[in-house]
Design an enzyme around this catalytic site. Structure first.
Site, PDB file in Angstrom:
ATOM      1  N   SER A 150      58.671   9.282  77.309  1.00  7.27           N
ATOM      2  CA  SER A 150      57.469   9.496  78.358  1.00  7.27           C
ATOM      3  C   SER A 150      56.396   8.450  77.532  1.00  7.27           C
ATOM      4  O   SER A 150      56.639   7.960  76.451  1.00  7.27           O
ATOM      5  CB  SER A 150      56.854  10.932  78.181  1.00  7.27           C
ATOM      6  OG  SER A 150      56.555  11.148  76.901  1.00  7.27           O
ATOM      7  N   ASP A 169      60.386   7.605  81.254  1.00  8.21           N
ATOM      8  CA  ASP A 169      59.944   9.064  82.200  1.00  8.21           C
ATOM      9  C   ASP A 169      58.740   8.946  82.431  1.00  8.21           C
ATOM     10  O   ASP A 169      57.695   8.437  81.884  1.00  8.21           O
ATOM     11  CB  ASP A 169      59.983  10.291  81.250  1.00  8.21           C
ATOM     12  CG  ASP A 169      60.190  11.380  82.037  1.00  8.21           C
ATOM     13  OD1 ASP A 169      60.469  11.370  83.328  1.00  8.21           O
ATOM     14  OD2 ASP A 169      59.942  12.481  81.412  1.00  8.21           O
ATOM     15  N   GLU A 172      59.863   8.054  92.957  1.00 11.64           N
ATOM     16  CA  GLU A 172      59.504   9.336  93.406  1.00 11.64           C
ATOM     17  C   GLU A 172      58.611   9.422  94.405  1.00 11.64           C
ATOM     18  O   GLU A 172      57.702   8.879  94.809  1.00 11.64           O
ATOM     19  CB  GLU A 172      58.790  10.144  92.251  1.00 11.64           C
ATOM     20  CG  GLU A 172      58.358  11.676  92.514  1.00 11.64           C
ATOM     21  CD  GLU A 172      57.994  12.615  91.198  1.00 11.64           C
ATOM     22  OE1 GLU A 172      58.318  11.928  89.947  1.00 11.64           O
ATOM     23  OE2 GLU A 172      57.534  13.539  91.441  1.00 11.64           O
ATOM     24  N   GLY A 226      56.858  21.757  82.676  1.00 12.11           N
ATOM     25  CA  GLY A 226      56.035  22.420  81.664  1.00 12.11           C
ATOM     26  C   GLY A 226      56.735  23.947  81.805  1.00 12.11           C
ATOM     27  O   GLY A 226      57.861  24.039  82.499  1.00 12.11           O
ATOM     28  N   HIS A 237      63.194  16.834  88.662  1.00 12.70           N
ATOM     29  CA  HIS A 237      62.418  16.930  87.400  1.00 12.70           C
ATOM     30  C   HIS A 237      62.121  18.243  87.261  1.00 12.70           C
ATOM     31  O   HIS A 237      62.361  19.190  88.074  1.00 12.70           O
ATOM     32  CB  HIS A 237      61.098  16.072  87.646  1.00 12.70           C
ATOM     33  CG  HIS A 237      61.133  14.462  87.549  1.00 12.70           C
ATOM     34  ND1 HIS A 237      60.513  13.900  86.441  1.00 12.70           N
ATOM     35  CD2 HIS A 237      61.851  13.596  88.079  1.00 12.70           C
ATOM     36  CE1 HIS A 237      61.027  12.557  86.634  1.00 12.70           C
ATOM     37  NE2 HIS A 237      61.725  12.337  87.532  1.00 12.70           N
ATOM     38  N   SER A 288      61.022  20.955  78.253  1.00 11.96           N
ATOM     39  CA  SER A 288      60.345  22.338  78.110  1.00 11.96           C
ATOM     40  C   SER A 288      61.354  23.173  77.310  1.00 11.96           C
ATOM     41  O   SER A 288      61.026  23.837  76.455  1.00 11.96           O
ATOM     42  CB  SER A 288      59.771  22.815  79.155  1.00 11.96           C
ATOM     43  OG  SER A 288      58.548  22.018  79.617  1.00 11.96           O
TER      44      SER A 288
HETATM   45  P1  13P Z   1      60.609  20.407  82.118  1.00  8.33           P
HETATM   46  O1  13P Z   1      59.077  20.495  81.785  1.00  8.33           O
HETATM   47  O2  13P Z   1      60.871  21.652  83.348  1.00  8.33           O
HETATM   48  O3  13P Z   1      61.451  20.555  81.177  1.00  8.33           O
HETATM   49  O4  13P Z   1      60.827  18.937  83.074  1.00  8.33           O
HETATM   50  C1  13P Z   1      60.639  17.845  82.279  1.00  8.33           C
HETATM   51  C2  13P Z   1      60.584  16.651  82.971  1.00  8.33           C
HETATM   52  O5  13P Z   1      60.602  16.493  84.201  1.00  8.33           O
HETATM   53  C3  13P Z   1      60.904  15.370  82.426  1.00  8.33           C
HETATM   54  O6  13P Z   1      60.250  14.249  83.205  1.00  8.33           O
HETATM   55  O1  G3H Z   2      57.551  15.445  82.467  1.00  6.91           O
HETATM   56  C1  G3H Z   2      57.224  15.194  81.349  1.00  6.91           C
HETATM   57  C2  G3H Z   2      57.848  15.393  80.159  1.00  6.91           C
HETATM   58  O2  G3H Z   2      58.095  16.759  79.805  1.00  6.91           O
HETATM   59  C3  G3H Z   2      57.213  14.684  78.814  1.00  6.91           C
HETATM   60  O3  G3H Z   2      56.411  15.276  78.320  1.00  6.91           O
HETATM   61  O4  G3H Z   2      54.469  13.674  78.722  1.00  6.91           O
HETATM   62  O5  G3H Z   2      54.244  15.424  77.034  1.00  6.91           O
HETATM   63  O6  G3H Z   2      55.918  13.621  76.530  1.00  6.91           O
HETATM   64  P1  G3H Z   2      55.229  14.594  77.715  1.00  6.91           P
HETATM   65 ZN    ZN Z   3      59.218  14.955  85.017  1.00  2.00          ZN
END
Ligand code: 13P
Ligand code: G3H
Ligand code: ZN
Length: 311
Positions: A50, A82, A134, A181, A213, A259
């Site tokens: 990310s 991401d 998306e 999350g 996601h 998460s």
């Molecule tokens: P979670 O927060 O459900 O793990 O989703 C992660 C995600 O979509 C990262 O792009």
């Molecule tokens: O969807 C987001 C991912 O869980 C990445 O999270 O932006 O805190 O690294 P982050």
């Molecule tokens: Zn995501």
């Protein structure tokens, strides 16, 4: 073997009725835990970064760590951006060795999303890089964007064909009930996927890879474990793994999980310090945390993704 493209990975996943796990990475232990699980189960892998991860660890460290994982395991691993928020971050990751990027225009008006996604696709494809777009908005927190449940919206199946044709994207993230999350559903809400929307979208895009996601299921034993050692995560639940496993057998070829790994890692570290309050060598608590990530990823590969022995 160098980092691979997601193109062939998704074609095989679509035809083989399974999904590839896309796990978020921020440091060495997370990368080692994930890749150890995938190597032991001979599973293909997408490691995703990310904007927050790039800020935390730096682009170069993450690329070099992922390259080390490829060299160590010999697995087909794709490196993916991401939730790319704009053209510039996508360009930077394309130039910096990623094999796939997401341009997340889902917060924009439809025509703006089309224009932005198309611009990224043109640049990415000229450099041999795949693009995920998306449509629809998930609830929850990603990077600094917090989408409330009221503002979340399911993907409109009537838009998907037009979006894919006009942008040229290689895969599409859709909103059918997952959310980002650990705080996904309030007590009383039923966590479930809209398979009717997924089926409708899949019928309109034959052979095309769909992405989910927000696919952590927030296992209660880990929530309890974090809370048992002084944490305070109230009543979090996610979409049941059985529903995600069903989606993985359909058009869903990529499932994003972050998460659940964070929970597993933090539960392990909290437990370690509760039991060993005077230890201070980071290796002592990071080694079991890495093992907790490995076990969580192995569980997902076998019970959710179905991609064991597909590398
Ligand atoms: P979670 O927060 O459900 O793990 O989703 C992660 C995600 O979509 C990262 O792009
Ligand atoms: O969807 C987001 C991912 O869980 C990445 O999270 O932006 O805190 O690294 P982050
Ligand atoms: Zn995501």
């Amino acid at each position: 073997m160098p980092l691979v493209s997601t193109k062939e990975m998704f074609r095989k996943a679509y035809d083989g009725n399974y999904a590839v796990g896309a796990f978020n990475v921020n440091n060495m232990e997370i990368i080692q835990g994930i890749t150890e699980a995938a190597a032991s189960l001979n599973a293909p892998l997408i490691l995703q970064v990310s904007a927050g991860a790039r800020k935390y660890a730096s682009h170069t460290y993450l690329v070099k760590l992922v390259e080390a994982a490829v060299a160590e395991t010999g697995l087909p691993i794709a490196l993916h951006l991401d939730h790319g928020a704009d053209f510039e971050i996508c360009k930077s990751c394309i130039e910096g060795g990623f094999t796939s990027v997401m341009i997340d225009g889902s917060h924009h008006a439809y025509e703006d999303n089309v224009a932005l996604t198309k611009k990224v696709v043109e640049y990415a494809h000229a450099h041999g890089v795949m693009v995920e777009g998306e449509l629809g908005q998930l609830a929850g927190i990603e990077d600094d964007v917090n989408v409330s449940a009221e503002d979340a919206s399911y993907t409109n199946p009537e838009q998907v064909q037009d979006f894919v044709e006009r942008t040229g994207v290689d895969s599409l993230a859709i909103a059918i009930g997952t959310s980002h999350g650990a705080f996904k559903f309030k007590p009383g809400q039923e966590p479930k996927l809209r398979f009717d929307i997924l089926e409708d979208i899949a019928a309109r895009l034959p052979g095309f890879p769909i992405v989910l996601h927000g696919a952590s299921s927030v296992p209660q034993e880990f929530v309890k474990q974090v809370n048992a050692y002084g944490g305070n995560i109230p009543g979090a639940i996610g979409i049941p793994e059985s529903e995600l496993a069903k989606a993985a057998k359909m058009a869903v070829c990529k499932i994003n999980i972050d998460s659940d790994l964070r929970l597993a890692m933090t539960a392990s570290i909290r437990k370690y310090f509760a039991e060993n309050p005077s230890h201070f060598d980071p290796r002592q608590y990071l080694a079991p945390a890495r093992t907790a990530i490995r076990d969580m990823v192995a569980h997902k590969i076998v019970n959710v993704l179905g991609c064991d022995n597909k590398a």
